[in-house]
Design a protein around this motif. Structure first.
Motif, mmCIF file in Angstrom:
data_model
loop_
_atom_site.group_PDB
_atom_site.id
_atom_site.type_symbol
_atom_site.label_atom_id
_atom_site.label_comp_id
_atom_site.label_asym_id
_atom_site.label_seq_id
_atom_site.Cartn_x
_atom_site.Cartn_y
_atom_site.Cartn_z
ATOM 1 N N GLU A 5 -32.784 25.316 -19.092
ATOM 2 C CA GLU A 5 -31.959 26.504 -19.375
ATOM 3 C C GLU A 5 -30.765 26.229 -18.733
ATOM 4 O OE1 GLU A 5 -32.561 31.234 -18.077
ATOM 5 O OE2 GLU A 5 -34.133 29.796 -17.505
ATOM 6 N N PRO A 45 -27.021 35.898 -25.365
ATOM 7 C CA PRO A 45 -28.207 36.246 -25.130
ATOM 8 C C PRO A 45 -28.961 34.572 -25.464
ATOM 9 C CG PRO A 45 -27.594 37.870 -26.393
ATOM 10 C CD PRO A 45 -26.549 36.971 -26.248
ATOM 11 N N ILE A 46 -29.915 34.392 -24.475
ATOM 12 C CA ILE A 46 -30.490 32.990 -24.690
ATOM 13 C C ILE A 46 -32.168 33.529 -24.501
ATOM 14 C CG2 ILE A 46 -31.143 30.713 -23.813
ATOM 15 C CD1 ILE A 46 -28.140 30.539 -22.881
ATOM 16 N N GLN A 47 -32.942 32.958 -25.578
ATOM 17 C CA GLN A 47 -34.227 33.080 -25.364
ATOM 18 C C GLN A 47 -34.995 31.764 -25.183
ATOM 19 O OE1 GLN A 47 -36.132 34.849 -28.807
ATOM 20 N NE2 GLN A 47 -38.371 34.710 -27.803
ATOM 21 N N ILE A 48 -35.941 31.613 -24.294
ATOM 22 C CA ILE A 48 -36.516 30.213 -23.972
ATOM 23 C C ILE A 48 -38.105 30.551 -24.558
ATOM 24 C CG2 ILE A 48 -36.896 28.448 -22.361
ATOM 25 C CD1 ILE A 48 -34.156 29.182 -21.206
ATOM 26 N N VAL A 49 -38.477 29.409 -25.220
ATOM 27 C CA VAL A 49 -39.872 29.258 -25.727
ATOM 28 C C VAL A 49 -40.514 27.931 -25.312
ATOM 29 C CG1 VAL A 49 -41.533 30.006 -27.632
ATOM 30 C CG2 VAL A 49 -39.294 31.462 -27.516
ATOM 31 N N SER A 64 -37.344 35.980 -35.455
ATOM 32 C CA SER A 64 -35.898 36.072 -34.640
ATOM 33 C C SER A 64 -35.063 36.792 -35.743
ATOM 34 C CB SER A 64 -35.202 34.968 -34.246
ATOM 35 O OG SER A 64 -35.974 34.423 -33.082
ATOM 36 N N ARG A 78 -27.072 34.888 -30.792
ATOM 37 C CA ARG A 78 -28.229 34.642 -29.663
ATOM 38 C C ARG A 78 -28.644 33.191 -29.948
ATOM 39 N NH1 ARG A 78 -30.454 39.299 -32.253
ATOM 40 N NH2 ARG A 78 -31.839 38.812 -33.946
ATOM 41 N N LEU A 80 -31.861 30.562 -29.328
ATOM 42 C CA LEU A 80 -33.252 30.115 -29.071
ATOM 43 C C LEU A 80 -33.273 28.853 -28.792
ATOM 44 C CD1 LEU A 80 -36.130 31.099 -29.565
ATOM 45 C CD2 LEU A 80 -35.807 30.886 -31.988
#
Length: 163
Positions: A5, A45-49, A64, A78, A80
Motif C-alpha cells: 500500500e 482513492p486507493i482500494q486494496i483487496v 468498480s 481511483r 484498485l
C-alpha cells in the motif's frame, strides 16, 4: 510481485503531482457550468483487496465500474490494488472527462516507472524486460523519471485537454 500500500500511495502521489487533471475535481460555477479545480481535490482513492485468483480482477473491475465517481469531492480516478505476496494486479479506473484511453495507458506506465525507480533490481525487473521488448530501440533508462523531476518517458503526450 508484492506491491505494498505504501508503494502504491507513493506512486499515486508522484503521478498526481505531475498531472493536474489527476489532482482536480469538478465544480459548477454560478451559471451551472462544470469546471475543473485543484482546490480541495485530495488524493487519488486507493482500494486494496486480497488477491485470491489470477482472474479475480475481471469481477472487481466490473463491480468498480458500477460505483460512480464523486466528482465534487475528489479526482474522478481511483486505483484498485489486488494484492498478494507473490503477485499483484493494479487497475486504474478513470473517467473520460479527465483522461482518454491513451492517457490512461500512460498513467499506468508512469505509475509502474515509479516502482522501477524505487526498486531498481527488485519488484519490477519483469516490467523492465517487458519495456525493452516493447521498444527495443529505447533503453529502459528512457522510461525512467530523470533527476530534474520531468517525465523521461518518450510516449507521454502530456495532459488531456478539456472537452
Amino acid at each position: 510481485g508484492n506491491v505494498t500500500e505504501t508503494m502504491l500511495r507513493d506512486a499515486a502521489s508522484k503521478v498526481q503531482q505531475r498531472h493536474p487533471h489527476l489532482r482536480s475535481r469538478i465544480v459548477d460555477d454560478a451559471d451551472g457550468n462544470p469546471w475543473l479545480t485543484s482546490e480541495g481535490a485530495g488524493e487519488i482513492p486507493i482500494q486494496i483487496v486480497q488477491r485470491e485468483s489470477a482472474g479475480q480482477w475481471i469481477r472487481l473491475v466490473q463491480e468498480s465500474c458500477q460505483v460512480p465517481f464523486d466528482f465534487g469531492v475528489r479526482p474522478p480516478v481511483r486505483f484498485l490494488l489486488i494484492q498478494s505476496p507473490a503477485a499483484s494486479d493494479l487497475v486504474i479506473l478513470c473517467h473520460h472527462v479527465i483522461c482518454d484511453g491513451l492517457s490512461l495507458v500512460n498513467a499506468m506506465h508512469i505509475t509502474a516507472s515509479v516502482f522501477i525507480n524505487d526498486n531498481e533490481r527488485g519488484l519490477h525487473a519483469d516490467y523492465e524486460k517487458w519495456l525493452e521488448g516493447l521498444a527495443p530501440h529505447a533503453p529502459v533508462s528512457q522510461y525512467r523519471h530523470n533527476d530534474t523531476g520531468e517525465d523521461a518517458c518518450p510516449s507521454w503526450t502530456g495532459s488531456p485537454t478539456r472537452t
